[in-house]
Motif scaffolding. Structure first.
Motif, PDB file in Angstrom:
ATOM      1  N   ARG A  27      41.720  48.822  -3.787  1.00  0.00           N
ATOM      2  CA  ARG A  27      40.836  49.967  -3.507  1.00  0.00           C
ATOM      3  C   ARG A  27      39.380  49.583  -3.679  1.00  0.00           C
ATOM      4  O   ARG A  27      38.508  50.151  -3.029  1.00  0.00           O
TER       5      ARG A  27
ATOM      6  N   THR B 150      40.637  45.918   1.751  1.00  0.00           N
ATOM      7  CA  THR B 150      40.390  47.238   1.189  1.00  0.00           C
ATOM      8  C   THR B 150      41.311  48.259   1.844  1.00  0.00           C
ATOM      9  O   THR B 150      41.455  48.289   3.066  1.00  0.00           O
ATOM     10  N   GLY B 151      41.935  49.073   1.016  1.00  0.00           N
ATOM     11  CA  GLY B 151      42.805  50.118   1.555  1.00  0.00           C
ATOM     12  C   GLY B 151      43.244  51.048   0.462  1.00  0.00           C
ATOM     13  O   GLY B 151      42.989  50.817  -0.722  1.00  0.00           O
ATOM     14  N   ASP B 152      43.891  52.125   0.886  1.00  0.00           N
ATOM     15  CA  ASP B 152      44.337  53.137  -0.069  1.00  0.00           C
ATOM     16  C   ASP B 152      45.703  53.636   0.386  1.00  0.00           C
ATOM     17  O   ASP B 152      45.915  53.882   1.581  1.00  0.00           O
TER      18      ASP B 152
ATOM     19  N   ASP C 161      45.696  56.558   2.561  1.00  0.00           N
ATOM     20  CA  ASP C 161      44.960  56.455   3.826  1.00  0.00           C
ATOM     21  C   ASP C 161      45.775  55.625   4.819  1.00  0.00           C
ATOM     22  O   ASP C 161      45.655  54.398   4.870  1.00  0.00           O
TER      23      ASP C 161
ATOM     24  N   ARG D  78      45.555  55.013   7.874  1.00  0.00           N
ATOM     25  CA  ARG D  78      44.830  54.148   8.800  1.00  0.00           C
ATOM     26  C   ARG D  78      44.491  52.795   8.137  1.00  0.00           C
ATOM     27  O   ARG D  78      44.596  51.733   8.738  1.00  0.00           O
ATOM     28  N   SER D  79      44.094  52.862   6.862  1.00  0.00           N
ATOM     29  CA  SER D  79      43.760  51.608   6.155  1.00  0.00           C
ATOM     30  C   SER D  79      45.015  50.743   5.994  1.00  0.00           C
ATOM     31  O   SER D  79      44.942  49.514   6.036  1.00  0.00           O
TER      32      SER D  79
END
Ligand SMILES: NC(=O)c1ccc[n+]([C@@H]2O[C@H](COP(=O)([O-])OP(=O)(O)OC[C@H]3O[C@@H](n4cnc5c(N)ncnc54)[C@H](OP(=O)(O)O)[C@@H]3O)[C@@H](O)[C@H]2O)c1
Length: 284
Positions: free
Chosen positions: A36, A55-57, A60, A62-63
């Motif tokens: 994150r 980076t991602g969550d 989310d 899309r991430s």
């Protein structure tokens, strides 16, 4: 391995994901680590080990779709805060990872669940994992489910420091209750093995443990590890329930039923699985 394959590891700044990332890197895999905070200490440590933080969550999608692009495999784990449980969030996050893996057509999803699944524990953060497993099954993505038991590392926060020459911990378990345990490093070991041997592992659901000791034997192991007399006092389950309901539900299940990994078969297959004694030796 003839070509370097990449695995996206979720939870890579945490216990399980961190162990899996390390083991994969040691085995020559490329690791993309979902983080994150790309500028945080965890991301920095992963980068230093040779992983590529992305980076991602988990909240989310899309991430996640961007993070899985081009990877061979995905290691999926979701956090569970037992003091402030949010089962819906855990299920949603587990589904998000599975959806991204399926949409990208990954060759192998390894999902880290929990040992109790399928035995009607009624413990919220166990039942969430049953739901995520069922979702993965329904999607049809090539997957392996690992069902780890109680982490040996839990003792790092559960066992108080010695006072007046002894360690006394309170626990809501009978002294004779057996508790199956596994070291995080061994979750990494087995997950990496699963990615390395898809023909053997895809489609399997395996409960994994490295040792099984009664609560009394756990105290003895602490005592012989450093000579500090260690004992447990039994905490009434009602007292624990008043303080932390989800934790109490879990300990109540440990006392009545408990995990059921085939430790002997696992040890035969992985002779270097850490016993609790060996784990303690490395963590004193
Ligand atoms: N403890 C046990 O005995 C035991 C036994 C069996 C199963 N389990 C299960 O193990 C799971 C937890 O695994 P763990 O102990 O390895 O986790 P952990 O050490 O608590 O780490 C959680 C990881 O998830 C990441 N994370 C949290 N929220 C996120 C989000 N919204 N998006 C992306 N990443 C996020 C954290 O990253 P940040 O650095 O960004 O925070 C961290 O890397 C739980 O589901 C638990 O039920 C535990």
């Amino acid at each position: 391995m003839s070509e370097t394959k990449t695995v996206l590891v979720t939870g890579a700044t945490g216990g399980q994901g961190g162990a899996v990332a390390r083991r994969l890197l040691d085995g020559g895999w490329a690791v993309r680590a979902l983080v994150r905070d790309p500028d945080g200490q965890g991301a920095g440590e992963l980068r230093a080990l040779g992983a590529e933080p992305v980076t991602g969550d988990l909240d989310d999608p899309r991430s996640l779709r961007a993070a899985v692009r081009g990877v061979h495999g995905v290691f999926s784990v979701q956090p569970a805060d037992l003091t402030d449980p949010d089962p819906e969030a855990e299920v949603r996050r587990g589904r998000n990872v599975a959806d991204a893996a399926e949409a990208a057509g990954v060759a192998h999803l390894v999902y880290s669940s929990v040992g109790a699944v399928g035995r009607g524990s009624g413990v919220a953060h166990f039942e969430t994992k049953a739901e995520i497993e069922a979702y993965i099954d329904a999607l049809g993505v090539p997957a392996t489910v690992l069902r780890p038991v109680f982490f040996m590392e839990n003792w790092l926060s559960m066992m108080p420091r010695a006072r007046n020459g002894e360690r006394v911990a309170s626990i809501a378990l009978d002294p004779g209750t057996p508790l199956q345990m596994i070291a995080l490093a061994d979750i990494g070991r087995i997950a990496a093995d699963a990615f390395g041997r898809p023909a053997e592992f895809v489609g399997r659901k395996i409960e994994i443990a490295g040792d099984e000791l009664t609560v009394r034997q756990i105290a003895e192991a602490f005592t012989s590890a450093d000579g500090v007399p260690t004992r447990f006092e039994r905490q009434p389950i009602e007292e624990l329930r008043a303080a932390a309901g989800e934790v109490a539900n879990m300990f109540d299940w440990f006392d009545r039923k408990g995990y059921g990994a085939d430790v002997a078969a696992l040890r035969e297959r992985y002779p270097r699985l850490l016993t609790f004694e060996a784990w303690l030796r490395g963590n004193r």
